[in-house]
Scaffold this active site. Structure first.
Site, short mmCIF file in Angstrom:
data_model
loop_
_atom_site.label_atom_id
_atom_site.label_comp_id
_atom_site.label_asym_id
_atom_site.label_seq_id
_atom_site.Cartn_x
_atom_site.Cartn_y
_atom_site.Cartn_z
CD GLU A 44 -3.06 1.02 2.26
OE1 GLU A 44 -3.89 2.04 1.92
OE2 GLU A 44 -2.92 0.19 3.14
CB CYS A 234 -7.38 2.65 4.04
SG CYS A 234 -7.66 1.82 5.38
CG ASN A 365 -8.92 -2.49 2.15
OD1 ASN A 365 -8.29 -3.30 2.38
ND2 ASN A 365 -9.11 -1.39 3.12
CD GLU A 366 -9.70 -2.81 7.35
OE1 GLU A 366 -8.76 -3.65 7.87
OE2 GLU A 366 -9.50 -1.70 7.70
#
Length: 649
Positions: A44, A234, A365-366
């Site tokens: 990331e 993120c 993603n999350e």
């Protein structure tokens, strides 16, 4: 830290009575297959992981597209000269450029780089600029300088085109300096427009012009990772949907890639980074190429119509998801499509006619909540209809337990999801206590991707977290449980991957760097020992006919490696006392009389690696004597040991 260390000490002393129990490896009873993707990498662009890090560009704000157009640049003023920031309407993805007008005298611009520029003696540097003459004739004089002004290298570059044209020149540094700057002096009389001012070292990975930092890629390649997850994290979601990662804006010519503010720019008040932007010189093509270079399966993660739920939690209405879904379908075409297709042709035009053979794709993603499930099913239906062979990664949310996790886990299992992505940032105690996490998971349900995990020495997202040996040791213990359950766990990756010593936002991190140096943390060496000693099938390893999952602070897993015909043992002694064990390898007639032993240890739970001592906690390798089908092993206190022994037919 001290409280936990005391607990480990007490457990270690109590465990001495059990130290002589024999361990049994049932070599003739192989169990689950270990996936080639088992141990991988999570990348990331956080902590200056891309711009200022892996991406080797030395100029900050090369196209003047940062929020403040001249951020990173300092004007060396002259009353007979000036600079203007102009905006062209016909190039919305990169509208700004500068116009320099000078009537003589000394005038220039200085770029500060990313916390300085790391330059090395004897290395060549490629300078380039897009420019056009408006009137007169100007020549650029380039000076690479130390902070005190000492010149490290120079070059001259005439600007001789009235149309936009790339001009370039190469020069060599006569010294090494981590905090260099670049002066761009304008000589002559006239007016010129400039954009995409760039400086790259020649010693990039594979010597690719405009490429990646070789030392950082080498650390990744040395791990022999099974996959590379990109671009996050993120960062996929963005602070809001306008800030989300859009892969189509990261491919094609560099000057056509739209700069965006990095969502970590102002996320943490303790580490505000107002100059943190994404130029996308490291874009999706480069990610795919990097994965191919290091032998890893590419795993892109795409936005599913949801912004970060810790920020705006903005969502796209389900009925308006078509552009997001189309982005996913087009990405698969970009990666795998023939050169006759629109996106396959772009891949070929960028220098890679052969497909990248994408097999895995992440949807979101999350994310969490019913809104994620509503959007996931839309993506799943569309992607599986056209590309049924692509396996989809789905989100179990940011935590490994609780109501949010329970809801997502239940829903995704009922949907028969391919792979569920679980995340855990917890203290060392949690990792030591959860080595059995997957022992009771449904063997016929979705597979698991341990997509983000890291032991936290202080608290989650605390700036005081450090990459201590205790944290790494707890991860090694936990990973025995991942490996033992390879029929359920198909992928795992530590996160985050990189951190710049002068530009980080989050700790801990696997690899640390400054402008010239890099080193692997103790956690890195744990990951590397697992990924380079993977094996192909799980073997039972037992004590008193029980799995070895933490009793007496001992953790263990075993695998069979078919290509080399070796048994591989991984043993973690988390106690403060040595443990001696006999290991019986059942089901084999003979072993070679010499094996290999790798030991990672430290007598200090708080030990860390550093730029001054990059290998303070790193593996040692030694020859191991083997007698018959038994091994006698003494495991040092607070140590991680890997043993390889070859079976002779």
């Amino acid at each position: 830290m001290q409280k936990w260390y005391t607990t480990v000490l007490a457990l270690g002393l109590a465990g001495q009575v059990f130290a002589q129990n024999p361990l049994v490896v049932k070599v003739n009873q192989p169990k689950a297959e270990i996936q080639p993707t088992m141990w991988g990498l999570f990348f990331e662009d956080i902590n200056m992981g891309a711009d200022g890090g892996l991406y080797a560009e030395l100029i900050k704000n090369r196209s003047f597209e940062f929020e403040s157009p001249m951020m990173g640049w300092k004007e060396q003023k002259n009353p007979k000269a000036s600079v203007l920031v102009l905006n062209r309407q016909d190039q919305p993805e990169n509208p700004r450029f500068i116009r320099v007008k000078t009537e003589g005298g000394k005038y220039g611009l200085t770029n500060e780089g990313f916390r300085g520029m790391g330059v090395k003696q004897g290395v060549g540097y490629d300078f380039s600029v897009l420019s056009r003459n408006v009137e007169g004739n100007l020549t650029l004089k380039l000076e690479l300088i130390k902070p005190d002004g000492q010149v490290l290298g120079t070059a001259s570059l005439p600007l001789n085109s009235t149309d936009w044209k790339k001009h370039s020149v190469r020069f060599t540094s006569n010294g090494t300096e981590p905090k260099a700057k670049l002066n761009v002096w304008f000589e002559g009389t006239g007016t010129a427009d400039l954009d995409m001012i760039s400086l790259f070292p020649q010693d990039t990975w594979k010597n690719r012009p405009g490429g990646l930092r070789a030392d950082l890629v080498q650390l990744l390649a040395d791990m022999k990772p099974g996959f590379l997850r990109f671009p996050g994290g993120c960062i996929v979601e963005g602070m809001d949907l306008s800030n989300r990662y859009q892969w189509k804006k990261t491919v094609g010519p560099l000057e056509g890639r739209e700069v965006a503010i990095n969502r970590w720019n102002k996320e943490f008040k303790h580490r505000l980074t107002p100059d943190y932007f994404q130029t996308f010189g490291l874009g999706f093509f480069e990610y795919f190429q990097l994965a191919e270079d290091i032998g890893a399966e590419p795993l892109p993660i795409l936005n599913c119509g949801m912004a970060c739920q810790y920020n705006t939690a903005e969502v796209v209405p389900v009925e308006e998801l078509d552009p997001y879904v189309q982005d996913a379908l087009d990405l698969i075409e970009f990666a795998n499509g023939s050169t006759d297709t629109k996106w396959g042709k772009l891949r070929a035009d960028m220098g890679h006619p052969a497909p990248f053979n994408l097999k895995l794709l992440g949807v979101g993603n999350e994310q969490w909540g019913p809104q994620y499930i509503d959007r996931y099913v839309v993506f799943e239906k569309a992607i599986k209809s056209k590309y049924p062979e692509v396996r989809l990664i789905s989100s179990a949310g940011p935590n490994p337990d609780g109501e949010v996790f329970g809801f997502l886990n239940g829903k995704l299992r009922s949907l028969k999801a391919d792979i569920i992505d679980e995340h855990y940032y917890r203290k060392p105690e949690w990792f030591l206590e959860n080595a059995t996490r997957y022992d009771d998971y449904d063997r016929n349900g979705p597979k698991i991707f341990a997509g983000e995990y890291a032991s936290q020495s202080k608290d989650v997202a605390s700036p005081e977290n450090r990459n201590t040996w205790l944290c790494a040791l707890s991860e090694a213990a936990f990973m025995t449980g991942l490996e033992r359950n390879a029929d359920v766990v198909h992928m795992a990756s530590y996160a985050p991957l990189f951190a710049h010593a002068d530009g980080w936002q989050w700790t801990p991190d696997l690899i640390w760097m400054n402008n010239l140096q890099s080193y692997g943390t103790p956690n890195y060496y744990v990951q590397k020992l697992y990924s380079t000693n993977k094996g192909t099938k799980v073997l039972p390893i037992l004590s008193n006919n029980q799995l070895i999952t933490g009793k007496d602070q001992l953790y263990a897993s075993a695998t069979w490696d078919e290509p080399t015909k070796e048994v591989i043992l991984k043993l973690v002694n988390a106690s403060s006392q040595p443990q001696t064990h006999t290991v019986n390898l059942e089901g084999v007639k003979k072993l070679e009389n010499k094996g290999k032993r790798f030991t990672l240890k430290s007598s200090e739970p708080g030990a860390v690696n550093s730029f001054d001592q990059p290998k303070q906690v790193s593996p040692t390798e030694e020859e191991l004597a083997v007698k018959g089908t038994k091994l006698n092993l003494t495991l040092a206190p607070q140590s991680f040991t890997v043993v390889r022994v070859k079976v002779v037919k």
